[in-house]
Design a protein around this motif. Structure first.
Motif, PDB file in Angstrom:
ATOM      1  N   PRO A 210      -4.939  -6.332  -1.389  1.00 55.22           N
ATOM      2  CA  PRO A 210      -5.183  -6.514   0.041  1.00 55.22           C
ATOM      3  C   PRO A 210      -3.899  -6.269   0.831  1.00 55.22           C
ATOM      4  O   PRO A 210      -2.810  -6.454   0.309  1.00 55.22           O
ATOM      5  CB  PRO A 210      -5.628  -7.971   0.129  1.00 55.22           C
ATOM      6  N   ASP A 211      -4.022  -5.862   2.078  1.00 58.20           N
ATOM      7  CA  ASP A 211      -2.859  -5.420   2.838  1.00 58.20           C
ATOM      8  C   ASP A 211      -2.421  -6.393   3.927  1.00 58.20           C
ATOM      9  O   ASP A 211      -1.595  -6.042   4.766  1.00 58.20           O
ATOM     10  CB  ASP A 211      -3.151  -4.058   3.475  1.00 58.20           C
ATOM     11  N   GLU A 212      -2.950  -7.622   3.911  1.00 52.52           N
ATOM     12  CA  GLU A 212      -2.676  -8.545   5.006  1.00 52.52           C
ATOM     13  C   GLU A 212      -1.180  -8.808   5.199  1.00 52.52           C
ATOM     14  O   GLU A 212      -0.718  -8.999   6.316  1.00 52.52           O
ATOM     15  CB  GLU A 212      -3.392  -9.890   4.781  1.00 52.52           C
ATOM     16  N   ARG A 213      -0.414  -8.821   4.120  1.00 56.09           N
ATOM     17  CA  ARG A 213       1.009  -9.157   4.232  1.00 56.09           C
ATOM     18  C   ARG A 213       1.910  -7.933   4.064  1.00 56.09           C
ATOM     19  O   ARG A 213       3.120  -8.063   3.967  1.00 56.09           O
ATOM     20  CB  ARG A 213       1.372 -10.220   3.191  1.00 56.09           C
ATOM     21  N   ILE A 214       1.317  -6.753   4.044  1.00 60.06           N
ATOM     22  CA  ILE A 214       2.118  -5.530   3.936  1.00 60.06           C
ATOM     23  C   ILE A 214       2.449  -5.039   5.337  1.00 60.06           C
ATOM     24  O   ILE A 214       1.561  -4.778   6.141  1.00 60.06           O
ATOM     25  CB  ILE A 214       1.356  -4.433   3.164  1.00 60.06           C
ATOM     26  N   ASN A 215       3.731  -4.926   5.650  1.00 58.45           N
ATOM     27  CA  ASN A 215       4.109  -4.452   6.985  1.00 58.45           C
ATOM     28  C   ASN A 215       4.987  -3.205   6.946  1.00 58.45           C
ATOM     29  O   ASN A 215       5.431  -2.732   7.992  1.00 58.45           O
ATOM     30  CB  ASN A 215       4.819  -5.563   7.775  1.00 58.45           C
ATOM     31  N   ILE A 216       5.230  -2.649   5.760  1.00 55.27           N
ATOM     32  CA  ILE A 216       6.014  -1.426   5.661  1.00 55.27           C
ATOM     33  C   ILE A 216       5.544  -0.644   4.440  1.00 55.27           C
ATOM     34  O   ILE A 216       5.310  -1.222   3.373  1.00 55.27           O
ATOM     35  CB  ILE A 216       7.534  -1.725   5.587  1.00 55.27           C
ATOM     36  N   ARG A 217       5.359   0.658   4.617  1.00 59.06           N
ATOM     37  CA  ARG A 217       4.821   1.519   3.566  1.00 59.06           C
ATOM     38  C   ARG A 217       5.688   2.767   3.446  1.00 59.06           C
ATOM     39  O   ARG A 217       6.212   3.259   4.452  1.00 59.06           O
ATOM     40  CB  ARG A 217       3.379   1.935   3.885  1.00 59.06           C
ATOM     41  N   TYR A 218       5.783   3.281   2.211  1.00 51.46           N
ATOM     42  CA  TYR A 218       6.562   4.491   1.966  1.00 51.46           C
ATOM     43  C   TYR A 218       5.728   5.513   1.208  1.00 51.46           C
ATOM     44  O   TYR A 218       4.874   5.163   0.392  1.00 51.46           O
ATOM     45  CB  TYR A 218       7.826   4.176   1.151  1.00 51.46           C
ATOM     46  N   ASP A 219       6.025   6.775   1.484  1.00 52.13           N
ATOM     47  CA  ASP A 219       5.463   7.901   0.742  1.00 52.13           C
ATOM     48  C   ASP A 219       6.656   8.658   0.166  1.00 52.13           C
ATOM     49  O   ASP A 219       7.426   9.277   0.898  1.00 52.13           O
ATOM     50  CB  ASP A 219       4.644   8.795   1.680  1.00 52.13           C
ATOM     51  N   ILE A 220       6.809   8.592  -1.161  1.00 55.45           N
ATOM     52  CA  ILE A 220       8.013   9.108  -1.822  1.00 55.45           C
ATOM     53  C   ILE A 220       7.698  10.374  -2.620  1.00 55.45           C
ATOM     54  O   ILE A 220       6.769  10.385  -3.433  1.00 55.45           O
ATOM     55  CB  ILE A 220       8.610   8.042  -2.769  1.00 55.45           C
ATOM     56  N   GLY A 235       2.213   5.988  18.254  1.00 63.18           N
ATOM     57  CA  GLY A 235       1.535   4.884  18.922  1.00 63.18           C
ATOM     58  C   GLY A 235       1.518   3.634  18.071  1.00 63.18           C
ATOM     59  O   GLY A 235       1.653   3.682  16.850  1.00 63.18           O
ATOM     60  N   LYS A 236       1.335   2.497  18.718  1.00 61.30           N
ATOM     61  CA  LYS A 236       1.347   1.228  18.000  1.00 61.30           C
ATOM     62  C   LYS A 236       0.128   1.080  17.099  1.00 61.30           C
ATOM     63  O   LYS A 236       0.153   0.285  16.156  1.00 61.30           O
ATOM     64  CB  LYS A 236       1.402   0.069  18.992  1.00 61.30           C
ATOM     65  N   GLN A 237      -0.955   1.813  17.396  1.00 60.12           N
ATOM     66  CA  GLN A 237      -2.158   1.694  16.591  1.00 60.12           C
ATOM     67  C   GLN A 237      -2.154   2.631  15.380  1.00 60.12           C
ATOM     68  O   GLN A 237      -3.147   2.732  14.685  1.00 60.12           O
ATOM     69  CB  GLN A 237      -3.390   1.987  17.445  1.00 60.12           C
ATOM     70  N   ILE A 238      -1.036   3.302  15.147  1.00 59.66           N
ATOM     71  CA  ILE A 238      -0.933   4.206  13.998  1.00 59.66           C
ATOM     72  C   ILE A 238      -0.116   3.525  12.902  1.00 59.66           C
ATOM     73  O   ILE A 238       0.963   2.987  13.158  1.00 59.66           O
ATOM     74  CB  ILE A 238      -0.263   5.538  14.402  1.00 59.66           C
ATOM     75  N   ILE A 239      -0.648   3.530  11.683  1.00 56.74           N
ATOM     76  CA  ILE A 239       0.114   2.990  10.558  1.00 56.74           C
ATOM     77  C   ILE A 239       1.241   3.965  10.241  1.00 56.74           C
ATOM     78  O   ILE A 239       1.001   5.129   9.918  1.00 56.74           O
ATOM     79  CB  ILE A 239      -0.784   2.787   9.331  1.00 56.74           C
ATOM     80  N   LYS A 240       2.471   3.520  10.370  1.00 55.83           N
ATOM     81  CA  LYS A 240       3.623   4.364  10.116  1.00 55.83           C
ATOM     82  C   LYS A 240       3.956   4.316   8.623  1.00 55.83           C
ATOM     83  O   LYS A 240       4.241   3.259   8.077  1.00 55.83           O
ATOM     84  CB  LYS A 240       4.813   3.878  10.938  1.00 55.83           C
ATOM     85  N   VAL A 241       3.896   5.471   7.992  1.00 58.05           N
ATOM     86  CA  VAL A 241       4.269   5.595   6.583  1.00 58.05           C
ATOM     87  C   VAL A 241       5.634   6.263   6.534  1.00 58.05           C
ATOM     88  O   VAL A 241       5.789   7.414   6.956  1.00 58.05           O
ATOM     89  CB  VAL A 241       3.230   6.418   5.784  1.00 58.05           C
ATOM     90  N   LEU A 242       6.640   5.544   6.056  1.00 53.03           N
ATOM     91  CA  LEU A 242       7.999   6.062   5.987  1.00 53.03           C
ATOM     92  C   LEU A 242       8.187   6.928   4.740  1.00 53.03           C
ATOM     93  O   LEU A 242       7.319   6.973   3.871  1.00 53.03           O
ATOM     94  CB  LEU A 242       8.988   4.903   6.005  1.00 53.03           C
ATOM     95  N   LYS A 243       9.347   7.601   4.666  1.00 53.95           N
ATOM     96  CA  LYS A 243       9.551   8.575   3.591  1.00 53.95           C
ATOM     97  C   LYS A 243      10.865   8.334   2.856  1.00 53.95           C
ATOM     98  O   LYS A 243      11.547   7.337   3.091  1.00 53.95           O
ATOM     99  CB  LYS A 243       9.475   9.987   4.177  1.00 53.95           C
ATOM    100  N   LEU A 283       3.078   6.211  -3.521  1.00 50.81           N
ATOM    101  CA  LEU A 283       2.875   5.255  -2.428  1.00 50.81           C
ATOM    102  C   LEU A 283       3.539   3.947  -2.824  1.00 50.81           C
ATOM    103  O   LEU A 283       3.369   3.463  -3.954  1.00 50.81           O
ATOM    104  CB  LEU A 283       1.392   5.017  -2.177  1.00 50.81           C
ATOM    105  N   LEU A 284       4.283   3.366  -1.909  1.00 50.52           N
ATOM    106  CA  LEU A 284       5.065   2.177  -2.226  1.00 50.52           C
ATOM    107  C   LEU A 284       5.046   1.201  -1.058  1.00 50.52           C
ATOM    108  O   LEU A 284       5.234   1.593   0.093  1.00 50.52           O
ATOM    109  CB  LEU A 284       6.517   2.583  -2.544  1.00 50.52           C
ATOM    110  N   ALA A 285       4.780  -0.053  -1.362  1.00 46.00           N
ATOM    111  CA  ALA A 285       4.891  -1.125  -0.372  1.00 46.00           C
ATOM    112  C   ALA A 285       5.323  -2.383  -1.109  1.00 46.00           C
ATOM    113  O   ALA A 285       5.197  -2.473  -2.340  1.00 46.00           O
ATOM    114  CB  ALA A 285       3.566  -1.355   0.348  1.00 46.00           C
ATOM    115  N   HIS A 286       5.851  -3.334  -0.376  1.00 44.31           N
ATOM    116  CA  HIS A 286       6.253  -4.583  -1.030  1.00 44.31           C
ATOM    117  C   HIS A 286       6.099  -5.743  -0.069  1.00 44.31           C
ATOM    118  O   HIS A 286       6.029  -5.572   1.147  1.00 44.31           O
ATOM    119  CB  HIS A 286       7.694  -4.497  -1.544  1.00 44.31           C
TER     120      HIS A 286
END
Length: 453
Positions: A210-220, A235-243, A283-286
């Motif tokens: 589940p993603d409730e506590r995920i606030n940062i995502r990466y695509d490596i 925009g604020k409504q877009i999930i930002k996936v960092l690299k 895909l990476l999140a923590h």
């Protein structure tokens, strides 16, 4: 002189309680609204006014009928060539739904402990699908089930044919490596709406669930050219996936799981190299572990449960209900291992040598120390967290990591070879994504090795 404290009147007390209750209610409402806003970050409900409402409603109806068939079929212990080539066509009012290799994907779902009932309840619930919106450059449409457990993604005919032609190798890989980091594809379908559209789509397990506590995502991808995303734009409504370049100076801190993780990435990328594939991503999140999670995962009883479950799922990959796995039993208040769940007769686990909390006389499966844990790594196993999405979750000493390898459809054909030549001229001496599968996999693994502790 004696002073008496004046007690508030009952009316005043009632007013104070009512005010406190109102304040508490307002606080709860604010938290609920914030939670709902966070839950809907990057997704939009596909309600009756949405352009995709008709399509997703038809997909739901078609999926319900398709899953119902697999629910009524007996489970397949051994898959045949016919199972991989199977195609089912169901005609509904206003559309036609095709389902490909249904018995194969039913077995894949069972291997990650997803029952057909759970699958149907998620994909065919009364709740509307969600449209996923991110800064991804993909032209595909992404839909998410209302509980955000499964993704539906439109695919080209070429991509679907590629996956189906390599489905045997894909399932064989999971048979050999049950804890593979490759994303789990759970179904392939095609919907045809006469005079309107023909679309292939795949269903896959969400890595971030589940993603409730995920606030940062990466695509490596393991390279540098074009691998930076400005966190402050969009925009604020877009999930930002960092690299990749956003991750510089950080590390994936896994502790004792590091060697397993690096080795499994090496194994998975070697498989993709054999398929002549490149341009895949990790895909990476923590998220930080809560104190109770930190305390619980270090307890001996929990370690035994997780380890035994991990062994059992390795040796019985088609087990569909983890709650039915006989793990531990209680004897006079003490925890003992159930002799019916020893698998090969040995429990490979890391635990304290004292065996505190386990009845030494009644124990049927030995609990070993770090030597057995090393054997775990050598056999491509790991300690599965007590978590619903365990195959995509790895617990480090302080953080829980969500990981998965995605986008495995890009073949190194003539088009990519020409792109490689053009980028070599434009970016001399720099690392870009379009390289041979051999170079891509080696560089990908090196990035993982360099950024994991």
């Amino acid at each position: 002189m004696v002073q008496y404290k004046q007690e508030p009147s009952s009316a005043l007390q009632m007013a104070q309680k009512k005010a406190a209750g109102t304040s508490n209610s307002a606080t709860r409402r604010r938290w609920w609204n914030l939670r709902q806003q966070w839950r809907m970050l990057g997704v939009f409900e596909i309600n009756p006014e949405h352009e995709f409402y008709q399509l997703t409603s038809m997909i739901k109806e078609g999926m319900h009928a398709s899953i119902q068939i697999t629910t009524e079929m007996p489970g397949q212990n051994t898959l045949t060539t016919e199972h991989f080539k199977a195609e089912e066509t169901q005609t509904h009012e206003g559309f036609v739904m095709q389902t490909f290799a249904a018995p194969v994907f039913a077995k894949l779902r069972a291997s990650v402990n997803i029952t057909e009932e759970e699958y149907m309840n998620s994909l065919c619930s009364d709740g509307c699908y969600l449209q996923f919106v991110s800064n991804s450059k993909s032209k595909a449409d992404f839909f998410v089930t209302n509980d955000k457990r499964f993704f539906l993604k439109t695919q080209s005919r070429r991509e679907v044919r590629f996956l189906l032609s390599n489905l045997q190798a894909y399932t064989d890989h999971f048979e050999k490596y049950p804890h593979s980091l490759l994303v789990r594809f759970l179904g392939i379908h095609r919907i045809v709406i006469p005079t309107q559209m023909k679309k292939y789509f795949i269903v896959m397990q969400s890595v971030f669930y589940p993603d409730e506590r995920i606030n940062i995502r990466y695509d490596i991808k393991g390279c540098e050219v074009g691998r930076w995303t400005d966190p402050d734009k969009e925009g604020k409504q877009i999930i930002k996936v960092l690299k990749d370049n956003n991750f510089e100076g950080q590390y994936i801190e896994l502790g004792q799981e590091k060697s397993w993780f690096a080795h499994q990435v090496k194994v998975d990328t070697a498989f993709l190299r054999e398929l002549n594939v490149l341009d895949y991503s990790l895909l990476l999140a923590h998220q930080p572990l809560h104190r109770d999670e930190l305390e619980g995962k270090h307890s001996l009883a929990n370690l035994v449960i997780r380890t035994t479950k991990s062994v059992y799922l390795d040796e019985h990959p088609t087990t569909s209900d983890p709650s039915k796995i006989p793990l531990l039993k209680e004897t006079s208040g003490e925890v003992t291992l159930d002799s019916t769940d020893c698998g090969s007769g040995q429990l490979e686990a890391a635990a304290g040598s004292s065996g505190e909390g386990i009845n030494q006389q009644d124990r049927s499966c030995p609990v070993s120390d770090a030597i057995e844990l090393q054997e775990f790594h050598e056999h491509h196993r790991r300690l599965l967290p007590n978590f619903q999405n365990a195959v995509h979750v790895i617990d480090g000493p302080h953080c829980r990591y969500f990981v998965g390898i995605i986008d495995i459809f890009t073949i190194y054909g003539m088009k990519k070879r020409l792109e490689n030549l053009w980028k070599s001229l434009r970016y001399p001496g720099r690392a870009f994504s379009t390289v041979s599968p051999t170079k891509y996999s080696h560089r990908f693994c090196r990035w993982i090795q360099d950024h994991t502790q």
